[in-house]
Write a protein that holds these residues in place. Structure first.
Motif, PDB file in Angstrom:
ATOM      1  N   ALA A  96       0.825  -1.209   0.000  1.00 54.53           N
ATOM      2  CA  ALA A  96       0.000   0.000   0.000  1.00 54.53           C
ATOM      3  C   ALA A  96       0.861   1.262   0.000  1.00 54.53           C
ATOM      4  O   ALA A  96       0.553   2.243  -0.684  1.00 54.53           O
ATOM      5  N   THR A  97       1.955   1.242   0.750  1.00 55.02           N
ATOM      6  CA  THR A  97       2.840   2.400   0.799  1.00 55.02           C
ATOM      7  C   THR A  97       3.481   2.640  -0.564  1.00 55.02           C
ATOM      8  O   THR A  97       3.576   3.789  -1.028  1.00 55.02           O
ATOM      9  N   GLY A  98       3.919   1.561  -1.199  1.00 56.16           N
ATOM     10  CA  GLY A  98       4.470   1.704  -2.541  1.00 56.16           C
ATOM     11  C   GLY A  98       3.449   2.262  -3.509  1.00 56.16           C
ATOM     12  O   GLY A  98       3.741   3.182  -4.293  1.00 56.16           O
ATOM     13  N   MET A  99       2.220   1.728  -3.466  1.00 56.02           N
ATOM     14  CA  MET A  99       1.155   2.207  -4.346  1.00 56.02           C
ATOM     15  C   MET A  99       0.857   3.690  -4.093  1.00 56.02           C
ATOM     16  O   MET A  99       0.615   4.452  -5.029  1.00 56.02           O
ATOM     17  N   HIS A 100       0.858   4.083  -2.816  1.00 56.73           N
ATOM     18  CA  HIS A 100       0.619   5.489  -2.494  1.00 56.73           C
ATOM     19  C   HIS A 100       1.705   6.373  -3.093  1.00 56.73           C
ATOM     20  O   HIS A 100       1.416   7.448  -3.647  1.00 56.73           O
ATOM     21  N   CYS A 101       2.946   5.938  -2.996  1.00 52.32           N
ATOM     22  CA  CYS A 101       4.056   6.727  -3.534  1.00 52.32           C
ATOM     23  C   CYS A 101       4.025   6.775  -5.063  1.00 52.32           C
ATOM     24  O   CYS A 101       4.378   7.801  -5.657  1.00 52.32           O
ATOM     25  N   TYR A 102       3.613   5.688  -5.714  1.00 48.43           N
ATOM     26  CA  TYR A 102       3.515   5.688  -7.174  1.00 48.43           C
ATOM     27  C   TYR A 102       2.426   6.655  -7.647  1.00 48.43           C
ATOM     28  O   TYR A 102       2.544   7.272  -8.705  1.00 48.43           O
ATOM     29  N   ASP A 103       1.324   6.728  -6.890  1.00 43.66           N
ATOM     30  CA  ASP A 103       0.225   7.648  -7.208  1.00 43.66           C
ATOM     31  C   ASP A 103      -0.272   7.471  -8.645  1.00 43.66           C
ATOM     32  O   ASP A 103      -0.557   8.451  -9.340  1.00 43.66           O
ATOM     33  N   GLY A 104      -0.341   6.226  -9.094  1.00 44.00           N
ATOM     34  CA  GLY A 104      -0.870   5.949 -10.424  1.00 44.00           C
ATOM     35  C   GLY A 104       0.111   6.155 -11.554  1.00 44.00           C
ATOM     36  O   GLY A 104      -0.228   5.938 -12.720  1.00 44.00           O
ATOM     37  N   ASP A 105       1.335   6.559 -11.259  1.00 47.13           N
ATOM     38  CA  ASP A 105       2.343   6.805 -12.294  1.00 47.13           C
ATOM     39  C   ASP A 105       3.057   5.504 -12.644  1.00 47.13           C
ATOM     40  O   ASP A 105       4.064   5.149 -12.040  1.00 47.13           O
ATOM     41  N   GLY A 106       2.501   4.754 -13.605  1.00 45.29           N
ATOM     42  CA  GLY A 106       3.075   3.480 -14.014  1.00 45.29           C
ATOM     43  C   GLY A 106       2.526   2.289 -13.267  1.00 45.29           C
ATOM     44  O   GLY A 106       2.899   1.161 -13.549  1.00 45.29           O
ATOM     45  N   ALA A 107       1.644   2.529 -12.308  1.00 49.18           N
ATOM     46  CA  ALA A 107       1.032   1.456 -11.519  1.00 49.18           C
ATOM     47  C   ALA A 107      -0.453   1.756 -11.357  1.00 49.18           C
ATOM     48  O   ALA A 107      -0.890   2.900 -11.533  1.00 49.18           O
ATOM     49  N   VAL A 108      -1.231   0.727 -11.028  1.00 47.83           N
ATOM     50  CA  VAL A 108      -2.648   0.973 -10.773  1.00 47.83           C
ATOM     51  C   VAL A 108      -2.782   1.905  -9.571  1.00 47.83           C
ATOM     52  O   VAL A 108      -1.963   1.889  -8.655  1.00 47.83           O
TER      53      VAL A 108
END
Length: 309
Positions: A96-108
């Motif tokens: 979840a922390t990784g997803m939050h940091c990606y913020d949709g940039d290249g990831a869901v």
């Protein structure tokens, strides 16, 4: 394992779902008593998340996973999403922390997160076709998939970033340096390393010593870089799902990606070319990439011994 879960806003309209058999089996075998408790609590856990997040289940759980309930839902505004409730372990603790940091940039995109259960509300990547389907023997190393490996390398370069601030309740990312420290402890235990030839043990210890000193600043990297975790989407051609986000040097991404290629058809000459191409695609040091792949291969072998495989 059949369970019945109410469909979010309509408690009188229950939706029967069946947890994929491979997920149930893995949860029972890998997590023992904790896994049995998770399975028993899953129906109410799904129903609770649907109530709290105003969701309606619209289909059965997706297959292909190992220890998560992952199913399509409809949000209160009518848009589609994915509800994921994992058995949280060391590897996926930082998802979840990784997803939050990606913020949709290249990831869901991550829409919501429940720290107590580890549940996540995620963007639904459709059609969701994997960059490479993951059968029992990986296909990453086939010549026709060389271009797909480079697509993955470009995406992982893009995903690489410093960790930012996260809302309260989001876990800290696991550290790659802690992974190396664990390998070092295992190699110092004669019983744990008894299955290794002495020359391989010596080489592994040398690599642990080298990899313990990070090459470059810590960035978000991934422990599970196989090509099945990159899927086709409408918003972008390819998006990352299911990251095992860690904090460490950039070359760490290369380890598992190289391992999956070599595993397709182990051959020293071919492996050397795969190491070189992957390191170049990720823009990391070739020898560091080879070292991470070497240690990830030993790790996978150790797990096989521990599991009686």
């Amino acid at each position: 394992m059949a369970v019945v879960v109410a469909g979010g806003r309509s408690e009188n309209d229950p939706i029967p779902i069946t947890l994929p058999r491979e997920v149930e089996t893995t949860v029972r075998e890998a997590f023992a008593e904790r896994g049995e408790r998770w399975l028993a609590e899953l129906p109410e856990g799904v129903a609770h998340r649907c109530r709290e997040w105003e969701l309606e289940l619209v289909g059965p759980p997706f297959g292909g996973g190992t220890h998560s309930f992952v199913a399509p839902v409809r949000r209160g505004d009518g848009t589609g999403a994915v509800l994921k409730i994992p058995v949280v372990d060391e590897e996926d603790a930082g998802e979840a922390t990784g997803m939050h940091c990606y913020d949709g940039d290249g990831a869901v995109r991550l829409y919501d997160f429940d720290p107590d259960s580890g549940a996540m509300l995620l963007e639904w990547a459709r059609p969701g076709t994997p960059l490479v389907v993951q059968p029992r023997i990986p296909l990453e190393g086939r010549p026709e998939n060389e271009g797909r490996v480079q697509i993955a390398c470009a995406l992982y370069r893009r995903l690489r970033r410093p960790v930012g601030d996260s809302p309260a309740g989001y876990p800290s990312l696991p550290l790659v340096t802690d992974v190396v420290a664990d390998w070092t402890r295992r190699l110092s235990d004669p019983a744990s390393a008894a299955w290794l030839p002495p020359e391989v043990t010596a080489q592994a210890r040398d690599w642990c010593s080298a990899l313990a000193q990070p090459d470059g600043p810590p960035v978000i990297v991934n422990r599970d870089t196989h090509l099945g975790n990159i899927v086709a989407a409408e918003r972008e051609p390819w998006l990352l799902i299911d990251p095992k986000a860690y904090l460490g040097e950039a070359a760490f991404d290369a380890g598992f990606l190289i391992l999956k290629q070599v595993e397709t058809h182990p051959d020293p000459a071919r492996a050397g070319k795969q190491v070189a191409a992957t390191a170049e695609g990720l823009e990391v040091d070739r020898e560091r990439a080879r070292g991470w792949a070497f240690m990830r291969a030993l790790e996978e072998t150790a797990w096989s011994f521990e599991d009686g495989r």
